[in-house]
Design an enzyme around this catalytic site. Structure first.
Site, PDB file in Angstrom:
ATOM      1  N   LYS A  88       0.677  -1.356   0.116  1.00 18.83           N
ATOM      2  CA  LYS A  88      -0.316   0.538   0.085  1.00 18.83           C
ATOM      3  C   LYS A  88       0.647   1.243   0.012  1.00 18.83           C
ATOM      4  CE  LYS A  88      -3.468   2.414   3.034  1.00 18.83           C
ATOM      5  NZ  LYS A  88      -4.822   1.991   3.677  1.00 18.83           N
ATOM      6  N   SER A 164      -9.195   2.200   4.108  1.00 14.92           N
ATOM      7  CA  SER A 164      -8.374   2.458   2.661  1.00 14.92           C
ATOM      8  C   SER A 164      -7.313   2.189   1.932  1.00 14.92           C
ATOM      9  CB  SER A 164      -7.849   3.750   3.409  1.00 14.92           C
ATOM     10  OG  SER A 164      -6.588   3.291   4.781  1.00 14.92           O
ATOM     11  N   SER A 188      -9.430  -0.461   7.848  1.00 14.62           N
ATOM     12  CA  SER A 188      -8.989  -0.020   6.142  1.00 14.62           C
ATOM     13  C   SER A 188      -7.982  -1.316   5.918  1.00 14.62           C
ATOM     14  CB  SER A 188      -7.870   1.435   6.450  1.00 14.62           C
ATOM     15  OG  SER A 188      -8.773   2.317   6.408  1.00 14.62           O
TER      16      SER A 188
END
Length: 480
Positions: A88, A164, A188
């Site tokens: 990420k 996220s 997330s």
């Protein structure tokens, strides 16, 4: 001579990390084969799904060739040698900018350091495919940003992948690498896992070291995002070790999480809370899928009781912690840079900047009381089961579902953020689909430091065929 699999039939993008490593060991295929397949899939899905901000194809193939040489010599570097993985774009990865979905971060720079989890993977020979999308600074439960646009759902590209860690979830779901590193400050990894039909674990806080420290403080966890619980245990065994750069990191794990998987659920005391005591309105299709999976846990020998943890919604305290963290992230930005921010982020930063130290400490008091209550709850129950989310994926590009009346993403994530406040391990397990064919997630929560129980129960569901969903072939093949 050993019968070899027909490479025209075997789709390497469909294999778990555990299966890939087995294939490397047996000489059925090589890390180069697996990496090429994953890169091709990533390039295929990117125009429609937008899971990546950066693909590192040449570097990945070089890493895969080095891994193949190690396997030929019978000297793999570690448990994930040659396995494709994504990172990420909140986390540092040597040689690639960490822009965090923001136009306020300059791409220029040396970028010469790995985050602890990335460093552990590199040491064990993992192959890095690239960086995945995030909302700006990971601030919300969906994935869109001024820098990289909207990330879409593998099951229906008109809908959100969640966030996220939305890019990570979409990549795993669509075969662009079986392992992904995500971060979770309020849900997330679990939110996009539920929306995209994959497995994700938010480990006990500190189990996976984090550096640089998050401005959101001890709400922020690093966690595995994978096809199943066995892959998550494998990944946690690699990344869940101390790193001196994180002063709050835990000591060594009590033992390999992979070794604990066969323990099953027989005899475990499970509390099933379908709506947190009536506090949450859960859609019927979600409730039905979760209940079926809970019934399967009972059939596997768990003692299941319908019981609710004793706490009121801590959303106001969470907002105080979250908004003030966001304000800290952007504190050094000038007026021109602030104009570049996601408008929603800019709004909560303004709210956070007006909060006092006493406001923050009052929120910490709420957090400590919540942790005490959950500690007592787990004196009676080994695991808590809830839906991961009360809904399935909604329209892409929106922070909240249209017509929901919610102001912020926390309005539709009431099952996730409380367990960031308590630092407990929590996972999302895909347990079916709703009437629209969209994935449903079940959340498993254990007491702090009992990540093994979460993984064991999730693995039992996979072994029993009660977990695991795959996106429809047309979306996976990019045929829309």
């Amino acid at each position: 001579m050993r019968d070899m699999p027909d490479m025209r039939v075997l789709d390497l993008t469909e294999l778990t990390a555990v299966r890939l490593v087995e294939g490397y060991r047996k000489g059925e295929f090589s890390p180069v084969d697996a990496t090429r397949a994953a890169l091709e899939r990533a390039e295929e899905i990117q125009p429609e799904v937008n899971a990546f901000v950066r693909l590192t194809g040449e570097e990945a193939l070089a890493q895969a060739r080095a891994s193949a040489d190690r396997w030929r010599r019978g000297e793999p570097a570690g448990a994930v040698d040659g396995v494709p993985v994504t990172v990420k774009d909140i986390l540092l990865m040597r040689g690639a900018p960490a822009l965090k979905g923001s136009r306020t971060i300059a791409e220029s720079g040396s970028w010469d350091e790995d985050a602890p989890s990335v460093a552990r993977l590199r040491e064990q020979g993992a192959v890095f495919l690239g960086k995945t999308t995030t909302p700006e600074f990971g601030w919300k439960g969906v994935t869109d940003s001024p820098l990289s646009g909207v990330t879409r759902n593998p099951y229906d590209p008109s809908r959100t992948a969640g966030g996220s860690s939305g890019g990570a979830a979409a990549a795993v779901a669509l075969g662009a690498g079986p392992l992904a590193l995500g971060t979770d400050g309020g849900g997330s990894v679990r939110i996009p896992a539920a929306f995209c039909g994959i497995f994700a674990l938010k480990p006990t806080y500190g189990r996976v070291p984090l550096y640089p420290a998050s401005a959101f403080g001890t709400l922020a966890h690093v966690g595995p995002m994978t096809r199943d619980a066995a892959d998550a245990a494998l990944l946690l065994d690699v990344i869940g070790v101390p790193d001196s750069r994180d002063w709050s990191a835990l000591g060594p794990a009590p033992g390999p999480y992979s070794a604990a998987l066969p323990g099953g659920v027989r005899g475990l005391r499970i509390a099933y809370s379908p709506s947190l005591g009536g506090q949450v309105a859960v859609r019927p299709g979600v409730a039905a899928a979760v209940r079926r999976a809970v019934e399967r846990l009972a059939g596997l020998g768990a003692y299941v009781t319908e019981a609710d943890p004793d706490f009121a919604d801590p959303v106001d305290a969470f907002h105080t912690l979250w908004f003030s963290g966001a304000a800290r992230v952007t504190q050094q930005l000038g007026p021109h840079q602030r104009e570049l921010l996601d408008p929603g982020l800019r709004e909560i930063c303004g709210l956070g900047a007006r909060m006092s130290a006493l406001d923050y400490l009052a929120a910490v008091d709420v957090r400590m009381e919540l942790g005490r209550r959950m500690g007592r709850f787990h004196d009676s129950y080994d695991l808590l089961v809830t839906p991961t989310l009360p809904i399935t994926a909604f329209e892409a590009g929106a922070e909240v579902p249209k017509g929901s009346g919610h102001r912020r993403w926390t309005g539709w994530t009431p099952f996730t953020y409380p367990f960031n406040m308590t630092q407990q391990p929590a996972a999302s397990v895909p347990v079916g689909t709703d009437g629209d064919g969209l994935p449903v997630g079940l959340q498993l929560v254990a007491a702090r430091h009992r990540d093994d129980l979460v993984l064991r129960a999730a693995h039992a569901l996979y072994e029993a065929g009660a977990a695991g969903v795959r996106p429809p072939a047309p979306v996976r093949a990019g045929e829309r």
